[in-house]
Design a protein around this motif. Sequence first.
Motif, short mmCIF file in Angstrom:
data_model
loop_
_atom_site.label_atom_id
_atom_site.label_comp_id
_atom_site.label_asym_id
_atom_site.label_seq_id
_atom_site.Cartn_x
_atom_site.Cartn_y
_atom_site.Cartn_z
N PHE A 86 34.59 29.09 35.89
CA PHE A 86 33.82 30.31 36.17
C PHE A 86 34.43 31.07 37.34
CE2 PHE A 86 30.37 32.38 38.54
CZ PHE A 86 29.97 33.32 37.60
N SER A 87 34.80 30.35 38.38
CA SER A 87 35.40 30.97 39.57
C SER A 87 36.72 31.66 39.22
CB SER A 87 35.62 29.93 40.66
OG SER A 87 34.40 29.38 41.07
N VAL A 88 37.53 31.02 38.40
CA VAL A 88 38.80 31.61 37.97
C VAL A 88 38.53 32.90 37.20
CG1 VAL A 88 40.74 31.32 36.38
CG2 VAL A 88 40.19 29.52 38.03
N ALA A 89 37.54 32.88 36.31
CA ALA A 89 37.22 34.09 35.55
C ALA A 89 36.80 35.23 36.48
CB ALA A 89 36.11 33.78 34.54
N VAL A 90 35.96 34.92 37.46
CA VAL A 90 35.52 35.94 38.41
C VAL A 90 36.73 36.47 39.20
CG1 VAL A 90 34.17 36.33 40.51
CG2 VAL A 90 33.15 35.09 38.59
N LEU A 91 37.59 35.56 39.64
CA LEU A 91 38.77 35.99 40.40
C LEU A 91 39.68 36.88 39.57
CD1 LEU A 91 39.62 32.65 42.19
CD2 LEU A 91 38.89 34.76 43.28
N LEU A 92 39.89 36.50 38.32
CA LEU A 92 40.77 37.29 37.46
C LEU A 92 40.22 38.70 37.24
CD1 LEU A 92 41.86 34.61 34.84
CD2 LEU A 92 43.24 35.59 36.69
N LEU A 93 38.90 38.83 37.23
CA LEU A 93 38.29 40.13 36.99
C LEU A 93 38.13 40.97 38.26
CD1 LEU A 93 35.51 39.04 34.49
CD2 LEU A 93 37.62 40.29 33.96
N THR A 94 38.18 40.34 39.42
CA THR A 94 37.86 41.08 40.64
C THR A 94 39.01 41.22 41.64
OG1 THR A 94 37.01 39.08 41.72
CG2 THR A 94 35.42 40.46 40.52
N VAL A 95 39.96 40.34 41.60
CA VAL A 95 41.06 40.39 42.58
C VAL A 95 42.16 41.30 42.04
CG1 VAL A 95 42.82 39.03 43.77
CG2 VAL A 95 40.52 38.11 43.49
N PRO A 96 42.53 42.34 42.77
CA PRO A 96 43.52 43.29 42.26
C PRO A 96 44.97 42.79 42.34
CG PRO A 96 42.67 44.04 44.37
CD PRO A 96 41.91 42.80 44.01
N SER A 97 45.30 41.98 43.30
CA SER A 97 46.69 41.56 43.51
C SER A 97 47.08 40.43 42.57
CB SER A 97 46.86 41.11 44.96
OG SER A 97 48.11 40.48 45.13
N ALA A 98 48.17 40.64 41.84
CA ALA A 98 48.65 39.62 40.91
C ALA A 98 49.11 38.36 41.65
CB ALA A 98 49.79 40.17 40.06
N ILE A 99 49.73 38.52 42.80
CA ILE A 99 50.20 37.37 43.59
C ILE A 99 49.02 36.55 44.08
CG2 ILE A 99 51.15 36.82 45.86
CD1 ILE A 99 53.55 37.42 44.53
N VAL A 100 48.00 37.23 44.57
CA VAL A 100 46.81 36.53 45.05
C VAL A 100 46.11 35.82 43.89
CG1 VAL A 100 44.54 36.82 46.14
CG2 VAL A 100 46.51 38.06 47.03
N LYS A 101 46.01 36.50 42.74
CA LYS A 101 45.42 35.87 41.55
C LYS A 101 46.18 34.60 41.20
CE LYS A 101 43.65 39.86 39.06
NZ LYS A 101 43.74 40.69 37.85
N LEU A 102 47.50 34.70 41.15
CA LEU A 102 48.32 33.55 40.79
C LEU A 102 48.12 32.40 41.76
CD1 LEU A 102 50.50 32.29 38.99
CD2 LEU A 102 52.21 33.33 40.49
N ALA A 103 48.11 32.70 43.04
CA ALA A 103 47.93 31.66 44.06
C ALA A 103 46.55 31.00 43.93
CB ALA A 103 48.11 32.25 45.45
N LEU A 104 45.52 31.81 43.77
CA LEU A 104 44.16 31.26 43.66
C LEU A 104 43.98 30.45 42.38
CD1 LEU A 104 42.11 34.29 45.02
CD2 LEU A 104 42.45 32.07 46.15
N VAL A 105 44.45 30.98 41.27
CA VAL A 105 44.31 30.27 40.00
C VAL A 105 45.10 28.96 40.04
CG1 VAL A 105 44.85 30.37 37.52
CG2 VAL A 105 43.76 32.32 38.65
N THR A 106 46.29 28.99 40.62
CA THR A 106 47.09 27.77 40.75
C THR A 106 46.37 26.75 41.63
OG1 THR A 106 49.14 29.01 40.48
CG2 THR A 106 49.31 26.83 41.49
N LEU A 111 43.17 21.80 42.00
CA LEU A 111 41.94 21.15 42.43
C LEU A 111 41.22 20.52 41.23
CD1 LEU A 111 39.83 20.45 44.55
CD2 LEU A 111 38.85 22.74 44.20
N ALA A 112 41.17 21.24 40.11
CA ALA A 112 40.53 20.71 38.91
C ALA A 112 41.24 19.45 38.42
CB ALA A 112 40.50 21.76 37.81
N VAL A 113 42.57 19.48 38.44
CA VAL A 113 43.34 18.29 38.03
C VAL A 113 43.03 17.12 38.96
CG1 VAL A 113 45.69 17.33 37.86
CG2 VAL A 113 45.18 19.58 36.89
N TRP A 114 42.99 17.37 40.26
CA TRP A 114 42.69 16.31 41.21
C TRP A 114 41.31 15.72 40.95
CZ3 TRP A 114 39.08 15.40 45.05
CH2 TRP A 114 39.36 14.34 45.91
#
Length: 133
Positions: A86-106, A111-114
């Motif tokens: 859910f957080s990733v979906a919100v970030l993808l829809l609200t964060v304008p910077s592609a680099i920031v999106k990539l860093a946050l999603v990564t 964290l999910a894998v851990w």
Amino acid sequence: MLSLRRVAYIALAWVSFCLGMIGVVVPLMPTTCFMLLAVWAASRGSPRFAQWIREHPRFGASVVAWERERAIPRRAKGVAVLMLVFSVAVLLLTVPSAIVKLALVTGLGLLAVWIVTRPSPVDGSGPFTNQVR
């Protein structure tokens, strides 16, 4: 009389506990890590408060499972991963910077894998159960 160190531990415990409570309802805000920090700090400042957290019907079993086995209950893993998605979906829809999106999603993906790779408690205790050893 309370020492300054003990007061600091108690304050950290209460702030962490309150942040954990906020995390129950706010996406992107963790709950369990704040509860673990709260019980750690309370153990040093107020053992009675630490015991209360360990016996809490909602958070206690997860805290005890982590302290004893470094384990995360299956249901807690599922809820955590769903909240991360859910957080990733919100970030993808609200964060304008592609680099920031990539860093946050990564970061959230790692964290999910851990979380998923942590063991589950041997006795099945965890949130939404009444089992505490």
